[in-house]
Write a protein that holds these residues in place. Sequence first.
Motif, mmCIF file in Angstrom:
data_model
loop_
_atom_site.group_PDB
_atom_site.id
_atom_site.type_symbol
_atom_site.label_atom_id
_atom_site.label_comp_id
_atom_site.label_asym_id
_atom_site.label_seq_id
_atom_site.Cartn_x
_atom_site.Cartn_y
_atom_site.Cartn_z
ATOM 1 N N ARG A 1 -22.504 -0.063 -44.502
ATOM 2 C CA ARG A 1 -21.883 0.801 -43.870
ATOM 3 C C ARG A 1 -21.407 0.804 -42.327
ATOM 4 O O ARG A 1 -20.452 0.955 -42.274
ATOM 5 N N LEU A 2 -22.542 -0.259 -41.699
ATOM 6 C CA LEU A 2 -21.941 -0.610 -40.498
ATOM 7 C C LEU A 2 -21.028 -1.711 -40.191
ATOM 8 O O LEU A 2 -20.897 -2.697 -41.134
ATOM 9 N N SER A 3 -20.423 -1.581 -39.344
ATOM 10 C CA SER A 3 -19.531 -2.955 -38.880
ATOM 11 C C SER A 3 -19.768 -3.562 -37.399
ATOM 12 O O SER A 3 -20.786 -2.765 -36.813
ATOM 13 N N ALA A 4 -19.443 -4.570 -37.039
ATOM 14 C CA ALA A 4 -19.812 -5.203 -35.900
ATOM 15 C C ALA A 4 -18.478 -5.891 -35.240
ATOM 16 O O ALA A 4 -17.426 -6.115 -35.914
ATOM 17 N N THR A 5 -18.609 -5.903 -34.068
ATOM 18 C CA THR A 5 -17.371 -6.437 -33.277
ATOM 19 C C THR A 5 -17.766 -7.694 -32.555
ATOM 20 O O THR A 5 -18.826 -7.957 -31.987
ATOM 21 N N VAL B 1 -5.954 -1.927 -33.861
ATOM 22 C CA VAL B 1 -7.273 -1.986 -33.663
ATOM 23 C C VAL B 1 -7.988 -1.006 -34.804
ATOM 24 O O VAL B 1 -7.762 0.366 -34.947
ATOM 25 N N GLU B 2 -8.848 -1.622 -35.575
ATOM 26 C CA GLU B 2 -9.607 -0.659 -36.763
ATOM 27 C C GLU B 2 -10.710 -0.070 -36.078
ATOM 28 O O GLU B 2 -11.276 -0.172 -34.840
ATOM 29 N N GLY B 3 -11.072 0.806 -36.957
ATOM 30 C CA GLY B 3 -12.252 1.848 -36.921
ATOM 31 C C GLY B 3 -12.242 3.032 -36.093
ATOM 32 O O GLY B 3 -13.101 3.497 -35.674
ATOM 33 N N LEU B 4 -10.968 3.270 -35.544
ATOM 34 C CA LEU B 4 -10.820 4.434 -34.510
ATOM 35 C C LEU B 4 -10.527 5.576 -35.361
ATOM 36 O O LEU B 4 -10.192 6.678 -34.762
ATOM 37 N N ARG B 5 -10.123 5.414 -36.681
ATOM 38 C CA ARG B 5 -9.787 6.727 -37.625
ATOM 39 C C ARG B 5 -10.675 6.643 -38.721
ATOM 40 O O ARG B 5 -11.136 5.403 -39.387
ATOM 41 N N GLY B 6 -10.902 7.342 -39.480
ATOM 42 C CA GLY B 6 -11.769 7.546 -40.594
ATOM 43 C C GLY B 6 -11.874 9.062 -41.375
ATOM 44 O O GLY B 6 -11.078 9.885 -40.717
ATOM 45 N N ALA C 1 -16.499 11.261 -35.774
ATOM 46 C CA ALA C 1 -16.841 11.686 -34.272
ATOM 47 C C ALA C 1 -17.689 10.472 -33.745
ATOM 48 O O ALA C 1 -17.241 10.105 -32.501
ATOM 49 N N THR C 2 -18.775 10.250 -34.409
ATOM 50 C CA THR C 2 -19.689 9.375 -33.566
ATOM 51 C C THR C 2 -19.290 7.960 -33.712
ATOM 52 O O THR C 2 -19.121 7.306 -32.826
ATOM 53 N N ASN C 3 -18.738 7.577 -34.953
ATOM 54 C CA ASN C 3 -18.278 6.105 -34.966
ATOM 55 C C ASN C 3 -16.859 5.613 -34.108
ATOM 56 O O ASN C 3 -16.871 4.757 -33.793
ATOM 57 N N ARG C 4 -16.143 6.818 -34.086
ATOM 58 C CA ARG C 4 -14.871 6.139 -33.137
ATOM 59 C C ARG C 4 -15.224 6.045 -31.881
ATOM 60 O O ARG C 4 -14.675 5.267 -31.159
ATOM 61 N N ARG C 5 -16.215 6.956 -31.336
ATOM 62 C CA ARG C 5 -16.538 6.564 -29.877
ATOM 63 C C ARG C 5 -17.449 5.282 -29.774
ATOM 64 O O ARG C 5 -17.176 4.566 -28.750
#
Length: 252
Positions: free
Chosen positions: A76-80, A206-211, A217-221
Amino acid sequence: MSSPDETTAPPPTAPASRSDASVEFCGEWFALDPAKPFEIGRDADLDIDDNQYLHRRFLQIANNDGMWWLSNVGSRLSATVSDASRTMQAWLAPGARMPIVFGLTTVVFTAGPTSYEFTVHTSAPTFFDSTPVPDGSGATTVGAVTFTASQKLLILALAEPMLKRDGTGTSEIPSSQLAAERLGWALSRFNRKLDNVCDKLSRTGVEGLRGGVGALATNRRARLVEYAVLSRLVTKADLPLLDQPHDDSDDR
């Protein structure tokens, strides 16, 4: 002259180049073994935290054919991932892997409301960082995107805990309500501006700001904070802006 039954030994070959690697998290160092994958998670070689939102095994660092690789073995999680100068940034999604090619690589990820950071150090990097020379214009831009003063304040309010911490460690990403209160804004205004900021960055790739609904709500912040801090969109030097009088006329 050698006799017919004597054999000539082949010339010695140079030993293959070897890169030693280590991981640093919260002042603790872990030397990596090329023969054994090193795992990072809630119950792994690097036991990050007893956080129910964190995978037991989330990231893995392994040596393959003389090169170190960072893999996301979670679901589930991603890393930068960023280089030391933070001019290169990549998003490592579940199931993806990437080579570790810099002498110092920073990895940031968020599980639930908490953000974590660790660094990977290698002795023989493939590439070397080059820090760009600032243009001195003072504009807040990422590529072709320009942010208004209020949009930058929003990013600062969310990134404040991460910017304030010293060195690698953990930080709590504030909720939209807490960040709005920090700025003295109504929650509706904060959410509208957050939508605008995420849309601007999404259009630049930039990925991960929409879903999907619910998880957004939590993930995009979290993703916004990771990107803004690692790309130096906001820095610790910007924090005093949060306590200065704000011009409420900018409502974009």
